[in-house]
Design a protein around this motif. Sequence first.
Motif, PDB file in Angstrom:
ATOM      1  N   ASN A  24      36.202  46.098  46.092  1.00  0.00           N
ATOM      2  CA  ASN A  24      35.528  47.078  45.236  1.00  0.00           C
ATOM      3  C   ASN A  24      35.697  48.492  45.778  1.00  0.00           C
TER       4      ASN A  24
ATOM      5  N   ASN B  83      35.108  40.791  48.655  1.00  0.00           N
ATOM      6  CA  ASN B  83      34.687  41.409  47.394  1.00  0.00           C
ATOM      7  C   ASN B  83      34.338  42.869  47.587  1.00  0.00           C
TER       8      ASN B  83
ATOM      9  N   LYS C 201      35.937  47.385  35.005  1.00  0.00           N
ATOM     10  CA  LYS C 201      37.384  47.405  35.219  1.00  0.00           C
ATOM     11  C   LYS C 201      38.159  46.733  34.093  1.00  0.00           C
TER      12      LYS C 201
HETATM   13 MG    MG Z   1      34.871  43.077  42.625  1.00  0.00          MG
END
Ligand code: MG
Length: 672
Positions: free
Chosen positions: A564, A560, A620
């Motif tokens: 990111n 993750n 996003k």
């Molecule tokens: Mg993420």
Amino acid sequence: VRKSIVPHATEPEDEQELARLEKLRSFSILDSLPEQSFEDITALASFICGTPISLISFVDEQRQWFKSKLGLGASETPRSQSFCANTIPTQEMLVVEDAQADPRFRDNPLVLGGPNIRFYAGAPILQAGHVLGTVCVIDTIPRSLSAKQLSALQALARQTSILLDQRKGLMDAKREAKRLSDTRENLRQSEAQMTLAAEAAGIASWYFDPARNVVGGDALMGKIFGVPGSEGPAEDWLNAIHPEDRDRVGKEFADGVSGKPYDTEYRLLHGESLRWVRAKARLLSAGGQQRMAGICEDVTSRKLIEESLRSTAERLRLAQSAGRVATWEWNLSTGALIWGDESLWAYGRPPEEISHIETALQFLHPDDLAGVMERVKPAIEGTGEYNVEFRILWPDGSIHWSQGFGKPVLSASGKPIAIVGFNIDISDRKIADAALIRTEKLAAVGRLASTMAHEINNPLEAVTNLLFLAQNAQNLEQAKPFLDTADTELRRASAITNQALRFHKQATRPTSVSFEELVSGLLSGRHSRLLNSHIVLSKKDRSTQPVLCFEGEIRQVLSNLVGNAIDAMHGRGGTLYLRGRDGRDWRTGKSGLLITIADTGTGMSRITQAKLFDAFFTTKGIGGTGLGLWISKEILDRHHGRIAFKSREQPGLSGTIFTVFLPFDAVVRQLA
Ligand code: MG
Ligand code: ADP
């Protein structure tokens, strides 16, 4: 012929002269007022000797002073000119028939001028072997005295000596009488004062006469007992005593009569009202007679105060033990900590083990110490109270939550000298709080589930609609965009379910993995993306130990974070940093693996930073789920780990650093 010497007045030659002067002064005759008995002596002397002048003269250090002077104006003359002084060494009568013819006296001013002495005869006044002065007769013409006259003059000198003794005896008697009467007056006064003081203090006095079996008291005594009359049968007084106390007091009183000290307190019944008194007495005996003399004081108000103090203290004590409140006083100059015995409730230790503030602070949870000291500061400085919660390490190894309250005590000049306060064990409340938090978490999961259903429902609905549109399309060409959009929506739905599923699926067994093992493979699927985005990778491993963890979950966290970071640098390039090293949790002091994932990407706004770990928070749009960090945090919590970040948006300096801490024994602790 022995040469007569006039002793020099200012320096008495010998002890003899000093003793003589002292003797003279003992009569307090010098400078006294004229007295008839002495006047009579000089009158007799002049009459017997037929002289115009007659004197009773006393010779002091510097002068001769005349107690009585017949035919002379002066009351004294200098000793150096004195005829009388010549009798002191000889202790004999001096007779000068013609002073002008006598070489000892012819230059004497009293001969040369007034009173023009020509004849002098003086008989010494003797006292205990000392010549104090003379009885003398003087004439201005030369002459002589008969033997009878001379012996009469000597007799008068002896009488004068006796007069002196009598006079002194009388004076002493008067002085003694005065002293006695003064003493008596003083006594009367102090007695009056004592009575006054006793009255003011409310102290009554009484006596008991065993022979007649009566008790007598002053007015106040009668008032206290409610018994009229100043003397009455002992029973009358005894009956005023409260029935419950009567027997006891009767016995104590009997002991008192037999000589034991009598000092007791008891109640009196005045109709409805109840009074407390204190009585004290002594057995006195005089002339075979015995008598008890005592005082008595109404102590009702003191008793009431005592009573209420006792019950207040008891109530306080009760409240304290019910709330397990441990009280203490901290002396700011010595650091001494004085406990009210209940230190066990707060520290699990007896007061003597924590009798100094430094020792007590040792048992504070190290993570809480700095915070506690910060809060206590105003109290130490004397500017305010404090109320703070912290953890205490008990001797049995358990950790107790405590609430501490403190208040400064100021000196008269306003300087803080001590802090008084208490501690309450709030562990139970903390456990309840924790349970509440868990309940809240469950509710949050419930909310999450419904939100998730909604999040998945949206794309599914869209897909249903898109599929309907595609089915009704003229041809495949027309249907293609609908199918493509439907495909994207489905991907999104599957990403959400995937994330959620992975999160909820518990790995069965923890494994021991190194930093290297955790990050390898993390980037393998992303090489082309890194290249396309002009992202450079910088990886360093300085860790020395593996961590025991649920490997899949930790991989998900790191994946993750790396995802990111790449997102943040997409289209602009930059560096992706991966670091591993041994570290320590600043809060628990536990050691573990510290992983840093940093990027030189866009950075985050303040709003983003605040919501970062919220579920479904994403910037996003359709490209994100907003679940990555939320899930990462949950996973790290389960591992007793931590996640923290720093981020900057300044152009040229922008970027984000995430640090992940994993205790080496994270999972072992959790399983235990
Ligand atoms: Mg993420
Ligand atoms: P998602 O990636 O699906 O948006 P995350 O929970 O992983 O969800 O991240 C939430 C948000 O936090 C992101 O949308 C992004 O705005 C922000 N964020 C996370 N990491 C970074 C990063 N390294 N740089 C900039 N923003 C980031």
